[in-house]
Design a protein around this motif. Structure first.
Motif, PDB file in Angstrom:
ATOM      1  N   ASN A  18      41.616  56.151  34.363  1.00  0.00           N
ATOM      2  CA  ASN A  18      40.949  57.342  33.830  1.00  0.00           C
ATOM      3  C   ASN A  18      41.906  58.497  33.548  1.00  0.00           C
ATOM      4  O   ASN A  18      41.529  59.461  32.874  1.00  0.00           O
ATOM      5  CB  ASN A  18      39.843  57.803  34.774  1.00  0.00           C
ATOM      6  N   GLN A  24      39.266  57.282  28.781  1.00  0.00           N
ATOM      7  CA  GLN A  24      38.620  58.539  28.418  1.00  0.00           C
ATOM      8  C   GLN A  24      37.803  58.437  27.125  1.00  0.00           C
ATOM      9  O   GLN A  24      38.057  57.585  26.281  1.00  0.00           O
ATOM     10  CB  GLN A  24      39.685  59.630  28.242  1.00  0.00           C
ATOM     11  N   LYS A  25      36.839  59.350  27.009  1.00  0.00           N
ATOM     12  CA  LYS A  25      36.035  59.498  25.794  1.00  0.00           C
ATOM     13  C   LYS A  25      36.369  60.845  25.160  1.00  0.00           C
ATOM     14  O   LYS A  25      36.907  61.737  25.809  1.00  0.00           O
ATOM     15  CB  LYS A  25      34.541  59.456  26.126  1.00  0.00           C
ATOM     16  N   TYR A  26      36.027  60.979  23.893  1.00  0.00           N
ATOM     17  CA  TYR A  26      36.136  62.288  23.262  1.00  0.00           C
ATOM     18  C   TYR A  26      35.183  63.239  23.957  1.00  0.00           C
ATOM     19  O   TYR A  26      34.058  62.869  24.312  1.00  0.00           O
ATOM     20  CB  TYR A  26      35.783  62.214  21.780  1.00  0.00           C
ATOM     21  N   GLN A  27      35.607  64.486  24.140  1.00  0.00           N
ATOM     22  CA  GLN A  27      34.765  65.469  24.810  1.00  0.00           C
ATOM     23  C   GLN A  27      33.462  65.665  24.043  1.00  0.00           C
ATOM     24  O   GLN A  27      33.472  65.858  22.828  1.00  0.00           O
ATOM     25  CB  GLN A  27      35.497  66.800  24.927  1.00  0.00           C
ATOM     26  N   THR A  29      31.148  63.521  23.444  1.00  0.00           N
ATOM     27  CA  THR A  29      30.652  62.349  22.720  1.00  0.00           C
ATOM     28  C   THR A  29      30.690  61.135  23.636  1.00  0.00           C
ATOM     29  O   THR A  29      31.276  61.157  24.700  1.00  0.00           O
ATOM     30  CB  THR A  29      31.499  62.043  21.468  1.00  0.00           C
ATOM     31  N   GLY A  30      30.068  60.069  23.171  1.00  0.00           N
ATOM     32  CA  GLY A  30      30.122  58.824  23.924  1.00  0.00           C
ATOM     33  C   GLY A  30      31.159  57.873  23.375  1.00  0.00           C
ATOM     34  O   GLY A  30      31.220  56.710  23.786  1.00  0.00           O
ATOM     35  N   THR A  31      31.995  58.345  22.464  1.00  0.00           N
ATOM     36  CA  THR A  31      32.985  57.484  21.816  1.00  0.00           C
ATOM     37  C   THR A  31      34.264  57.417  22.632  1.00  0.00           C
ATOM     38  O   THR A  31      34.864  58.448  22.952  1.00  0.00           O
ATOM     39  CB  THR A  31      33.323  58.015  20.405  1.00  0.00           C
ATOM     40  N   ARG A  32      34.681  56.216  22.964  1.00  0.00           N
ATOM     41  CA  ARG A  32      35.927  56.044  23.690  1.00  0.00           C
ATOM     42  C   ARG A  32      37.108  56.178  22.737  1.00  0.00           C
ATOM     43  O   ARG A  32      37.055  55.748  21.595  1.00  0.00           O
ATOM     44  CB  ARG A  32      35.962  54.673  24.378  1.00  0.00           C
ATOM     45  N   LYS A  33      38.183  56.765  23.225  1.00  0.00           N
ATOM     46  CA  LYS A  33      39.335  57.054  22.374  1.00  0.00           C
ATOM     47  C   LYS A  33      39.923  55.795  21.748  1.00  0.00           C
ATOM     48  O   LYS A  33      40.291  55.795  20.572  1.00  0.00           O
ATOM     49  CB  LYS A  33      40.394  57.810  23.176  1.00  0.00           C
ATOM     50  N   SER A  36      37.899  54.536  18.701  1.00  0.00           N
ATOM     51  CA  SER A  36      37.594  55.497  17.647  1.00  0.00           C
ATOM     52  C   SER A  36      37.887  54.904  16.266  1.00  0.00           C
ATOM     53  O   SER A  36      38.726  54.018  16.109  1.00  0.00           O
ATOM     54  CB  SER A  36      38.419  56.764  17.840  1.00  0.00           C
TER      55      SER A  36
END
Length: 235
Positions: A18, A24-27, A29-33, A36
């Motif tokens: 982590n 991590q995800k974008y702040q 949002t539920g999208t993981r970096k 993307s």
């Protein structure tokens, strides 16, 4: 990056993950970096994989690498006291262009060392020199990462290559060992504390050995489980 998360990363493997872009995800949002994509649906997570893998390789080489809180045009890492910005384009030219405001704006990272993939320095410097002549600015220093774009792409994708990299990740192994040691010390300490007066010397030794075994098994399970989780987090 939160200080408490970095401390926990030393003894808990999932906390270590982590601290990376991988976990991590974008702040907001539920999208993981790592998962993307751009407006065309094309994957764009290789830059994040490049950052993670570069940090690992730098630390393996003995460098001091500090993570920097996310902020617009802020550095990605502090490498041996130098603020660094990392870019990983599809080719050397696009890597160089990534340091500028699009399409032909000024250089965005004043005071930061530009870090490019291994093999991209010459092509990126051509972009820097060309745009500097047009008054758009350029980095004062450019260095190559020990990581190629191809390695970053492999690290960012689910599969055998990224699994092998995780298995060889010293910090991931150490955090798993730390987790096992924590289990052994806490569990053994509690049981011995509760039974100390009831146990003879042999009983105390056997209890200690039992928790050493439990700790070792916990390390193995934690390491294997986290390697599996890391594969799930990748596209």
């Amino acid at each position: 990056m939160r200080k408490d998360l970095n401390i926990a990363a030393k003894v808990i493997p999932w906390c270590y993950t982590n601290t990376q872009n991988l976990g991590q995800k974008y702040q907001g949002t539920g999208t993981r970096k790592y998962k993307s994509t751009n407006e065309k649906g094309e994957p764009t997570g290789v830059g994040y994989a490049f950052e993670d893998r570069t940090k690992i390789r730098w630390e393996e080489q003995g460098h001091k690498v500090e993570q920097v809180p996310t902020m617009k045009n802020g550095a990605d890492f502090i490498l041996d006291g130098e603020l660094c910005q990392l870019k990983c384009g599809a080719n050397p030219g696009s890597t160089g262009e990534g340091f500028y405001q699009k399409p032909y704006g000024p250089y965005r990272y004043e005071g930061q060392t530009a870090v490019v993939p291994k093999g991209h320095k010459e092509g990126a410097e051509y972009i820097f020199h060309s745009r500097d002549k047009n008054g758009l600015g350029s980095p004062k220093k450019v260095i190559e990462s020990p990581v190629t774009r191809e390695e970053a792409k492999a690290y960012g994708k689910r599969g055998e290559a990224s699994l092998k990299m995780d298995l060889s990740d010293r910090q991931l192994r150490n955090s798993s060992l730390g987790f096992g040691a924590l289990v052994a010390v806490v569990g053994g300490g509690i049981e011995l504390g509760l039974k100390w007066k009831k146990l003879d010397t042999k009983g105390k030794v056997m209890t200690g050995l039992k928790w050493l075994g439990i700790g070792a098994a916990s390390s193995i399970v934690a390491f294997g489980t986290e390697c599996g989780r890391r594969q799930y987090l990748r596209p």
